[in-house]
Scaffold this motif. Structure first.
Motif, PDB file in Angstrom:
ATOM      1  N   LEU A  37      -5.288  -7.935  -3.939  1.00  0.00           N
ATOM      2  CA  LEU A  37      -5.510  -7.762  -5.377  1.00  0.00           C
ATOM      3  C   LEU A  37      -4.228  -7.936  -6.193  1.00  0.00           C
ATOM      4  O   LEU A  37      -4.256  -7.807  -7.418  1.00  0.00           O
ATOM      5  CB  LEU A  37      -6.113  -6.378  -5.645  1.00  0.00           C
ATOM      6  CG  LEU A  37      -7.483  -6.133  -5.021  1.00  0.00           C
ATOM      7  CD1 LEU A  37      -7.924  -4.695  -5.257  1.00  0.00           C
ATOM      8  CD2 LEU A  37      -8.512  -7.107  -5.546  1.00  0.00           C
ATOM      9  N   LYS A  38      -3.112  -8.189  -5.489  1.00  0.00           N
ATOM     10  CA  LYS A  38      -1.810  -8.389  -6.142  1.00  0.00           C
ATOM     11  C   LYS A  38      -1.413  -7.173  -6.993  1.00  0.00           C
ATOM     12  O   LYS A  38      -0.975  -7.302  -8.127  1.00  0.00           O
ATOM     13  CB  LYS A  38      -1.803  -9.673  -6.953  1.00  0.00           C
ATOM     14  CG  LYS A  38      -1.975 -10.930  -6.104  1.00  0.00           C
ATOM     15  CD  LYS A  38      -2.023 -12.172  -6.945  1.00  0.00           C
ATOM     16  CE  LYS A  38      -2.098 -13.451  -6.177  1.00  0.00           C
ATOM     17  NZ  LYS A  38      -2.918 -13.556  -5.030  1.00  0.00           N
ATOM     18  N   ILE A  39      -1.595  -6.000  -6.394  1.00  0.00           N
ATOM     19  CA  ILE A  39      -1.222  -4.740  -7.042  1.00  0.00           C
ATOM     20  C   ILE A  39       0.021  -4.216  -6.335  1.00  0.00           C
ATOM     21  O   ILE A  39       0.069  -4.173  -5.105  1.00  0.00           O
ATOM     22  CB  ILE A  39      -2.367  -3.705  -6.934  1.00  0.00           C
ATOM     23  CG1 ILE A  39      -3.610  -4.212  -7.666  1.00  0.00           C
ATOM     24  CG2 ILE A  39      -1.942  -2.351  -7.465  1.00  0.00           C
ATOM     25  CD1 ILE A  39      -4.841  -3.357  -7.451  1.00  0.00           C
ATOM     26  N   SER A  40       1.019  -3.816  -7.092  1.00  0.00           N
ATOM     27  CA  SER A  40       2.233  -3.276  -6.489  1.00  0.00           C
ATOM     28  C   SER A  40       1.987  -1.839  -6.026  1.00  0.00           C
ATOM     29  O   SER A  40       1.039  -1.173  -6.464  1.00  0.00           O
ATOM     30  CB  SER A  40       3.394  -3.300  -7.480  1.00  0.00           C
ATOM     31  OG  SER A  40       3.185  -2.325  -8.493  1.00  0.00           O
ATOM     32  N   GLY A  45       0.254   3.630  -7.066  1.00  0.00           N
ATOM     33  CA  GLY A  45       0.685   5.023  -7.130  1.00  0.00           C
ATOM     34  C   GLY A  45       0.429   5.629  -8.501  1.00  0.00           C
ATOM     35  O   GLY A  45      -0.075   6.753  -8.616  1.00  0.00           O
ATOM     36  N   SER A  46       0.737   4.881  -9.540  1.00  0.00           N
ATOM     37  CA  SER A  46       0.500   5.367 -10.908  1.00  0.00           C
ATOM     38  C   SER A  46      -0.978   5.623 -11.156  1.00  0.00           C
ATOM     39  O   SER A  46      -1.346   6.619 -11.782  1.00  0.00           O
ATOM     40  CB  SER A  46       1.026   4.356 -11.931  1.00  0.00           C
ATOM     41  OG  SER A  46       2.430   4.281 -11.860  1.00  0.00           O
ATOM     42  N   ALA A  47      -1.828   4.726 -10.655  1.00  0.00           N
ATOM     43  CA  ALA A  47      -3.272   4.891 -10.842  1.00  0.00           C
ATOM     44  C   ALA A  47      -3.786   6.153 -10.152  1.00  0.00           C
ATOM     45  O   ALA A  47      -4.744   6.773 -10.609  1.00  0.00           O
ATOM     46  CB  ALA A  47      -4.010   3.666 -10.306  1.00  0.00           C
ATOM     47  N   LEU A  48      -3.120   6.550  -9.059  1.00  0.00           N
ATOM     48  CA  LEU A  48      -3.554   7.730  -8.297  1.00  0.00           C
ATOM     49  C   LEU A  48      -2.774   8.992  -8.647  1.00  0.00           C
ATOM     50  O   LEU A  48      -3.098  10.070  -8.157  1.00  0.00           O
ATOM     51  CB  LEU A  48      -3.418   7.466  -6.796  1.00  0.00           C
ATOM     52  CG  LEU A  48      -4.257   6.339  -6.232  1.00  0.00           C
ATOM     53  CD1 LEU A  48      -3.946   6.136  -4.760  1.00  0.00           C
ATOM     54  CD2 LEU A  48      -5.725   6.599  -6.432  1.00  0.00           C
ATOM     55  N   GLY A  49      -1.714   8.829  -9.427  1.00  0.00           N
ATOM     56  CA  GLY A  49      -0.892   9.982  -9.762  1.00  0.00           C
ATOM     57  C   GLY A  49       0.053  10.399  -8.645  1.00  0.00           C
ATOM     58  O   GLY A  49       0.391  11.572  -8.506  1.00  0.00           O
ATOM     59  N   VAL A  50       0.467   9.420  -7.819  1.00  0.00           N
ATOM     60  CA  VAL A  50       1.434   9.689  -6.752  1.00  0.00           C
ATOM     61  C   VAL A  50       2.563   8.669  -6.854  1.00  0.00           C
ATOM     62  O   VAL A  50       2.448   7.668  -7.553  1.00  0.00           O
ATOM     63  CB  VAL A  50       0.785   9.633  -5.341  1.00  0.00           C
ATOM     64  CG1 VAL A  50      -0.317  10.671  -5.201  1.00  0.00           C
ATOM     65  CG2 VAL A  50       0.267   8.248  -5.010  1.00  0.00           C
ATOM     66  N   GLN A  54       4.878   7.500  -1.713  1.00  0.00           N
ATOM     67  CA  GLN A  54       3.697   8.057  -1.036  1.00  0.00           C
ATOM     68  C   GLN A  54       2.770   6.935  -0.592  1.00  0.00           C
ATOM     69  O   GLN A  54       2.231   6.971   0.508  1.00  0.00           O
ATOM     70  CB  GLN A  54       2.958   9.031  -1.952  1.00  0.00           C
ATOM     71  CG  GLN A  54       1.778   9.717  -1.291  1.00  0.00           C
ATOM     72  CD  GLN A  54       2.195  10.529  -0.079  1.00  0.00           C
ATOM     73  OE1 GLN A  54       3.098  11.350  -0.136  1.00  0.00           O
ATOM     74  NE2 GLN A  54       1.535  10.296   1.035  1.00  0.00           N
ATOM     75  N   ILE A  55       2.617   5.913  -1.425  1.00  0.00           N
ATOM     76  CA  ILE A  55       1.802   4.758  -1.050  1.00  0.00           C
ATOM     77  C   ILE A  55       2.415   4.078   0.179  1.00  0.00           C
ATOM     78  O   ILE A  55       1.708   3.703   1.112  1.00  0.00           O
ATOM     79  CB  ILE A  55       1.656   3.761  -2.228  1.00  0.00           C
ATOM     80  CG1 ILE A  55       0.977   4.430  -3.432  1.00  0.00           C
ATOM     81  CG2 ILE A  55       0.910   2.500  -1.789  1.00  0.00           C
ATOM     82  CD1 ILE A  55      -0.438   4.948  -3.188  1.00  0.00           C
ATOM     83  N   GLN A  56       3.746   3.948   0.196  1.00  0.00           N
ATOM     84  CA  GLN A  56       4.432   3.377   1.359  1.00  0.00           C
ATOM     85  C   GLN A  56       4.115   4.174   2.620  1.00  0.00           C
ATOM     86  O   GLN A  56       3.835   3.599   3.679  1.00  0.00           O
ATOM     87  CB  GLN A  56       5.949   3.385   1.164  1.00  0.00           C
ATOM     88  CG  GLN A  56       6.479   2.330   0.254  1.00  0.00           C
ATOM     89  CD  GLN A  56       7.992   2.443   0.074  1.00  0.00           C
ATOM     90  OE1 GLN A  56       8.579   3.508   0.209  1.00  0.00           O
ATOM     91  NE2 GLN A  56       8.616   1.319  -0.241  1.00  0.00           N
ATOM     92  N   LYS A  57       4.165   5.483   2.516  1.00  0.00           N
ATOM     93  CA  LYS A  57       3.884   6.341   3.672  1.00  0.00           C
ATOM     94  C   LYS A  57       2.445   6.184   4.139  1.00  0.00           C
ATOM     95  O   LYS A  57       2.174   6.157   5.340  1.00  0.00           O
ATOM     96  CB  LYS A  57       4.185   7.797   3.336  1.00  0.00           C
ATOM     97  CG  LYS A  57       5.671   8.073   3.197  1.00  0.00           C
ATOM     98  CD  LYS A  57       5.925   9.505   2.791  1.00  0.00           C
ATOM     99  CE  LYS A  57       7.418   9.742   2.587  1.00  0.00           C
ATOM    100  NZ  LYS A  57       7.691  11.122   2.185  1.00  0.00           N
ATOM    101  N   TYR A  58       1.507   6.065   3.200  1.00  0.00           N
ATOM    102  CA  TYR A  58       0.117   5.815   3.577  1.00  0.00           C
ATOM    103  C   TYR A  58       0.005   4.479   4.304  1.00  0.00           C
ATOM    104  O   TYR A  58      -0.643   4.363   5.338  1.00  0.00           O
ATOM    105  CB  TYR A  58      -0.797   5.772   2.347  1.00  0.00           C
ATOM    106  CG  TYR A  58      -1.057   7.094   1.663  1.00  0.00           C
ATOM    107  CD1 TYR A  58      -1.058   8.306   2.354  1.00  0.00           C
ATOM    108  CD2 TYR A  58      -1.344   7.124   0.301  1.00  0.00           C
ATOM    109  CE1 TYR A  58      -1.322   9.508   1.704  1.00  0.00           C
ATOM    110  CE2 TYR A  58      -1.618   8.313  -0.352  1.00  0.00           C
ATOM    111  CZ  TYR A  58      -1.602   9.502   0.349  1.00  0.00           C
ATOM    112  OH  TYR A  58      -1.875  10.674  -0.295  1.00  0.00           O
ATOM    113  N   GLU A  59       0.641   3.442   3.750  1.00  0.00           N
ATOM    114  CA  GLU A  59       0.532   2.104   4.321  1.00  0.00           C
ATOM    115  C   GLU A  59       1.162   2.004   5.702  1.00  0.00           C
ATOM    116  O   GLU A  59       0.694   1.245   6.549  1.00  0.00           O
ATOM    117  CB  GLU A  59       1.153   1.070   3.380  1.00  0.00           C
ATOM    118  CG  GLU A  59       0.328   0.855   2.126  1.00  0.00           C
ATOM    119  CD  GLU A  59       0.897  -0.191   1.200  1.00  0.00           C
ATOM    120  OE1 GLU A  59       2.005  -0.729   1.460  1.00  0.00           O
ATOM    121  OE2 GLU A  59       0.240  -0.491   0.188  1.00  0.00           O
TER     122      GLU A  59
END
Length: 140
Positions: A37-40, A45-50, A54-59
């Motif tokens: 989706l070409k989302i950074s 993270g901003s969309a989820l409030g994190v 944190q997104i890196q850790k999830y990935e």
């Protein structure tokens, strides 16, 4: 001691909060979908409030993704939770290496480029070229 007690002891002895191979595979799918989706990481993270960290850790599968967060991720990435958790049983498929590649920029770029080619003959030629180059690289 019965089987039931032994099975419970086995489950209770594992660290319930530690990430495992399933978390890594979910993270790979998360990264693949985000890149599709070409989302950074920052935007997601901003969309989820994190944070993007944190997104890196999830990935990377370092942190587990809770059920509620998984639903939020699915909504933010316009998919469903099944996309992330489908077929996570041990020993299923060859997804590890394949998923790792698809979660890279090169993997996404290859798929996007191949989708634009309408002629099956041309796609097959490209695949043959890629296989030949791969064999040459292994031989070198």
């Amino acid at each position: 001691m019965g089987r039931k007690a032994a099975a419970y002891r086995k489950i209770s002895n594992t660290n319930k909060r530690s990430a495992d191979e399933r978390d890594v595979r979910i993270g790979q799918r998360l990264r693949t979908r985000r890149m599709e989706l070409k989302i950074s990481q920052q935007e997601l993270g901003s969309a989820l409030g994190v944070s993007f960290q944190q997104i890196q850790k999830y990935e990377k599968g370092v942190n587990r993704i809770g059920a509620a967060r998984l639903v939020q991720l699915a909504e933010a990435l316009d998919t469903n939770t099944g996309y992330f958790i489908g077929e996570l049983e041990k020993g299923r498929g060859h997804e590890s290496e394949f998923g790792e590649f698809l979660a890279t920029r090169e993997g996404v770029a290859i798929v996007e480029a191949m989708i634009t080619i309408d002629e099956e003959r041309v796609r097959r030629l490209i695949i043959d070229i890629a296989r030949t180059l791969g064999a040459l690289c292994k031989a070198a």
